[in-house]
Scaffold this active site. Sequence first.
Site, PDB file in Angstrom:
ATOM      1  N   GLY A 213      43.387  22.258  35.358  1.00 35.02           N
ATOM      2  CA  GLY A 213      44.050  21.197  34.605  1.00 35.02           C
ATOM      3  C   GLY A 213      43.079  20.109  34.202  1.00 35.02           C
ATOM      4  O   GLY A 213      43.083  19.633  33.059  1.00 35.02           O
ATOM      5  N   ASP A 214      42.230  19.689  35.140  1.00 35.28           N
ATOM      6  CA  ASP A 214      41.194  18.707  34.833  1.00 35.28           C
ATOM      7  C   ASP A 214      40.254  19.227  33.755  1.00 35.28           C
ATOM      8  O   ASP A 214      39.895  18.502  32.814  1.00 35.28           O
ATOM      9  CB  ASP A 214      40.378  18.400  36.086  1.00 35.28           C
ATOM     10  N   LEU A 215      39.815  20.467  33.910  1.00 39.22           N
ATOM     11  CA  LEU A 215      38.833  21.022  32.980  1.00 39.22           C
ATOM     12  C   LEU A 215      39.416  21.166  31.580  1.00 39.22           C
ATOM     13  O   LEU A 215      38.757  20.855  30.580  1.00 39.22           O
ATOM     14  CB  LEU A 215      38.323  22.362  33.494  1.00 39.22           C
TER      15      LEU A 215
ATOM     16  N   GLY B 224      39.655  17.774  30.021  1.00 44.50           N
ATOM     17  CA  GLY B 224      38.338  17.364  29.545  1.00 44.50           C
ATOM     18  C   GLY B 224      37.965  18.040  28.243  1.00 44.50           C
ATOM     19  O   GLY B 224      37.436  17.400  27.318  1.00 44.50           O
TER      20      GLY B 224
END
Length: 401
Positions: free
Chosen positions: A175-177, A180
């Site tokens: 999710g973070d990646l 980003g």
Amino acid sequence: MDRERGPLQGTVVVDLSRALAGPHAAMLLGDLGARVIKVEQPGTGDETRGWGPPFVGPEDERISTYFLSCNRNKESIELDLKSPDGVEQLTRLVRAADVLVENFRPGVLDRLGFSAERLGELNPRLVVCSISGFGHDGPEGGRAGYDQIAQGEAGLMSLTGPSPDEPTKVGVPIGDLLAGMNGAQGVLAALVQRERTGTGAVVRTSLLSSIVGVHAFQGTRWTVAGEVPRAMGNHHPSIAPYGAFACADGVLQVAIGGESQWSKFAGLLGLDAQDPRFRDNAARVVHRDDLIAEVEAVLGTAPRDEWLRRIGDIGVPCGAVRTIDQVYEWEQTRSQGLVLDVEHPVLGRVELPGSALRFAPHRGDGGAPPAAEGHLPPPLLGEHNERIRAWLDSLEESRAA
């Protein structure tokens, strides 16, 4: 600092973010040649500097490998944004920047005196990338967002794992990646728009939107067909055979994407391609358990590497399941520029995962990464304090002149 490389050379990015989603977005822009200035809290810096083990380096200067993963091609300056000096220096940075990346909880940057409106007043050409956990508005827009929480809330864990009874997170903070990546993509689009309009914009994304945005066919199974997808391990819900299969000494993966491939694969294994249970993809999906049992009964008679060779020889997609160390030792990985050598001020020469992009003129070869050489190592905390302040001074002197 002169970084004459990559399509974003000459672009200045101020990275106010921490943890992973924002730092990953800023790092992607740095990979493309932008100058990225990471603003960190004095004394502690980005919290990922303390995320470990593993830590590497001397006992008195331990360095988190987590931090190393998402902060290459950046400089670091320490600023206390609640102090007059920190506010002044950030103001100067905003005026000098093309892009600002932040992933504070919604409202925090406003309280620090740098609302979207204020940033636009300081620099009308500024592109702001703002990443949140669950969105910047809506009934739960103010929630803090960490990757695993978002994976669960956005349905991804319900699709991942061996069965519906064992919801499982993805093995990387996806999710973070994704947030980003979406943030960086939005920045690039806003920079193109700025060329046309002369003004910047605010680009917003979130962990929630980034995961929902890649539901793909699993999303339309519900929105269109009314089916609720569930986890089913290493086999595809809509294609068969497509997944991981046991051999005599390990596991291989096979992906049958069409009937001609199925005919070749069935012929190699001695299966009847026209068996009513298996004669087309829809039938094979319905009878998946029978199909897996018959395929594995044959694959279990020989080693994995032999089957990889034989299946590859008939043109059917197949592959091994590699461990991470095997991936980085694989010559194909290295041939694609996916391993970067950098010289770290404490660790010396280290290897980092590289950029997924390659650029080339209009010619037939595979091209090269956006910057084949000259990558910066992830910075020490405050490593570039004096350099960045001196650069801001020089900009003001130039404007005055």
